[in-house]
Write an enzyme that holds these catalytic residues in place. Sequence first.
Site, PDB file in Angstrom:
ATOM      1  CE  LYS A   1      62.139 -33.402 148.491  1.00 47.18           C
ATOM      2  NZ  LYS A   1      62.781 -34.623 147.929  1.00 47.18           N
TER       3      LYS A   1
ATOM      4  CB  SER B   1      60.042 -36.014 145.653  1.00 54.30           C
ATOM      5  OG  SER B   1      61.204 -36.150 146.464  1.00 54.30           O
TER       6      SER B   1
ATOM      7  CB  SER C   1      63.892 -37.301 144.994  1.00 55.62           C
ATOM      8  OG  SER C   1      62.785 -38.177 144.954  1.00 55.62           O
TER       9      SER C   1
END
Length: 462
Positions: free
Chosen positions: A68, A156, A180
């Site tokens: 990420k 996210s 997330s």
Amino acid sequence: MQFDLSHAALEIREGRNSASNLMQMSIAAAQSPLCAHVFSQTFFDKARWAAAETPATAPLAGLAISVKDLFDTQNSTSAASSLVLQDAPVAQADAAAVARLIAAGAAIIGRTHMVEFAFSGVGVNPHFGTPAALDARHPANPQLAPSRPARIPGGSSSGAAVSVASGAAWAALGSDTGGSIRIPAALNGLVGFKSTARLVPTDGAVPLSPTLDTACALTRSVRDAVLIHEILADCKVAKDDRGLSQWRLAVPRAVFFDDIEPAVRTAFDRSIAQLQAAGAQIEWIDLPELHELDRVNVIGGFSPTESYAWHRHFLQDPEKAALYDPRVRSRIERGARMSAADYLDLLAARKNWIAQMQSAIAPYDALLSPTTPIAAPTIASVAPADGKDIAADAQRDKEFVRVNGLLLRNTSVVNMLDGCALSLPCHNADELPMGLMVWHAALHDDDVLNISAGIEAVLNSN
């Protein structure tokens, strides 16, 4: 068992496949239309080299892993999918979690796009586009055919999820502050495990809320979740292969089923019935302590306050402030309204609530809930404002707020509890992806993982 990371690593160790061959497959997937808007940066040459040079005996065997965009990778910028940090200096070293993956034989294929600064459960990004949700469990799902409207990936860790669902990565390093990891797992037919936060270091990651942030991963199976957790947490999960009938499980009625979509309720109830038919002992409980969480968060919660403390210097610069996604900026700026006294009250209220919850759920080995009360809506329904139609922009903003609140509601309970949770798929081939969440309080990680493995075996057999 599906062709997951554990299976691929075994094939490499036994000489039936090679990491280099599997890396070429991952790179082909990463370059395909399925991965539009997924990667902020790719490391194909380095990944090929790592696949060729990593010993087959390494736990991750040179297989592709994505990272990420908020975790440091050496010589790259950690921009958190924002414009604000695009010119930030490159990282001098890997984040602690990234370093542990590489030491275990990961070949980092690239950095994945995300919600700007990780501040949403929806997955949309106005700067770099939004990856469309895929269904890793049922890739031929007609609900997700190219002719159908693209659906949100959840956030996210949006790009992280699609990198795994598409086959570009065997697992994805992400973060979970309010859901997330588990939200995109549910919406993409994946497994997402949020460990107890303190078990994995978050050093070298752009923070959202240091109190709640958890470094963790998305995988294709529970056994892969166990493997990656052992690497990230530098631990050994105590395996317990007791049948489901030997565990005491509970389903809380409060909160988790409010405003639930009928299709999600049907999938969850069907899954509970399948587990009971396999011998699971499941009790429905009231758990009224869940209703107290709104009172705990009434003064704003941790994420706005702690993120504002980190972002305030950028927001005081008009040029930098103008670069923020307006939806993200507005939530961060709410944190400016919390006083130091309010923050101390929040810490105390959370501590008391955790104690009450731990006492209430102590008789059970794990609790079961829908990961999210809704399936993935279309990207078009919540897309960022484009200025072409003020009324349409306002309607999408309103729908974004509604969807974001619903997606985060169930999962954020576990973050406030300082607990651990795993989401695994519970949908049929003709349904949109949905997740079943297995959860408990802090340091119950091994039980959650073992119980999840038993649940996965039952649901996969039906």
